[in-house]
Design an enzyme around this catalytic site. Structure first.
Site, short mmCIF file in Angstrom:
data_model
loop_
_atom_site.label_atom_id
_atom_site.label_comp_id
_atom_site.label_asym_id
_atom_site.label_seq_id
_atom_site.Cartn_x
_atom_site.Cartn_y
_atom_site.Cartn_z
N ALA A 147 -51.58 26.33 102.43
CA ALA A 147 -52.77 26.17 103.27
C ALA A 147 -52.70 24.83 104.00
CB ALA A 147 -54.03 26.23 102.42
N LYS A 148 -52.98 24.86 105.29
CA LYS A 148 -53.08 23.60 106.04
C LYS A 148 -54.51 23.11 105.85
CE LYS A 148 -51.53 21.65 110.44
NZ LYS A 148 -50.47 20.82 109.86
#
Length: 309
Positions: A159-160
């Site tokens: 996940a960014k």
């Protein structure tokens, strides 16, 4: 550059606000707990006006990041794509860095996050090379940092997410304080992971090596470089990479939306390729900069031309 002093429009929850009016409360949940997801996207000037590079892929990753942290984005992919195009138009930008972000608001406090609204904002501004044009040309010095980062057993690094970047900030600060340009972060097994905000490649003869996909954020620029390398007849292998491997490499470089393709010419006190960017790095740079500016029709499908939308 003081970000709050810039002029233009910011898209927020479906409305266009003046730059100075795009504000949140100090008790915004994401400010306290890092519970946000974001993207870094670039638009480049082409012969037919500004074009956003791999817009669909960036937006898809934004939704994937949100899903990984259990966040439901209240807009569709198409709506966010259109909003990114709109904000580049409204701000009259030929070249732009675009920052979409989804975050929890100030509807409540605490870790439960069960009564919070998801807010979405998109800003765009003219931001040159992240590490500097001279670094793109001449390369950077990188410090191997002591800050460990990711374990492949955790999926959250896919996940960014805002909170993931605390280690990155600390690693970069350490490198800068030591007189270097960037940090090289290791995983828990002391293999190379990535830079503070970039993916890593090294070159041995005509083969590119990069850390395994399941240990890094699979950057969109990283994916692009792998495709370019394949088209150039270069081999690409994902494997564990030690610091000693890097120090004995023929060439090395970082990739990322902000950093683009940046040569690495020194690791700690060890010079790579006698301290100058290598030929393969330069060849990959040339193809990359041509394609993002619409000069290579083979990759034209990756460009969303702003004036056409």
């Amino acid at each position: 550059m003081i970000m709050s002093d810039l002029k233009g429009k910011i898209w927020m929850n479906g409305d266009l606000l003046e730059w100075s009016d795009a504000k949140i409360h100090v008790l915004t949940h994401t400010l306290h707990y890092g519970t946000g997801v974001f993207e870094g996207v670039r638009a480049y000037e082409t012969s037919s006006g500004p074009a956003i590079f791999r817009l669909d892929d960036h937006t898809k990753r934004l939704f994937n990041s949100a899903q990984l942290i259990g966040m439901s984005i209240p807009f569709s992919s198409q709506e966010l794509n259109e909003a990114q195009v709109e904000i580049v138009k409204k701000n009259n930008l030929n070249n732009a860095y675009i920052r979409p972000m989804c975050f929890y608001g100030s509807e409540g406090m605490g870790l439960r996050a069960d009564n919070l609204k998801v807010h979405v904002c998109i800003a765009a501004w003219d931001w040159g090379s992240y590490l500097g044009d001279d670094k793109i040309t001449n390369g950077i010095k990188v410090k191997v940092t002591d800050f460990p980062k990711r374990c492949e057993k955790s999926m959250l690094h896919k996940a960014k997410a805002s909170g993931n970047y605390l280690y990155s900030m600390l690693a970069l600060k350490d490198a800068l304080n030591s007189g270097f340009d960037e940090a090289l972060i290791l995983d828990i097994n002391n293999n190379v992971n990535e830079g503070s905000g970039e993916n890593f490649f090294m070159v041995d003869k005509t083969t590119l090596y990069t850390p395994k996909d399941h240990t890094v954020l699979n950057g969109i620029t990283r994916q692009t470089i792998i495709d370019i390398a394949d088209d150039l007849g270069l081999n690409v292998h994902e494997r564990d990479i030690s610091v000693d491997d890097v120090k004995s490499a023929d060439e090395a470089f970082f990739t990322g939306t902000a950093a683009e393709v940046t040569p690495i010419v020194q690791i700690d006190e060890s010079k790579i390729n006698n301290g100058i960017p290598g030929k393969i790095t330069k060849k990959i740079q040339d193809v990359y900069f041509d394609l993002i500016r619409g000069k290579n029709m083979k990759y034209d499908h990756w460009l969303t031309r702003v004036q056409d939308v």
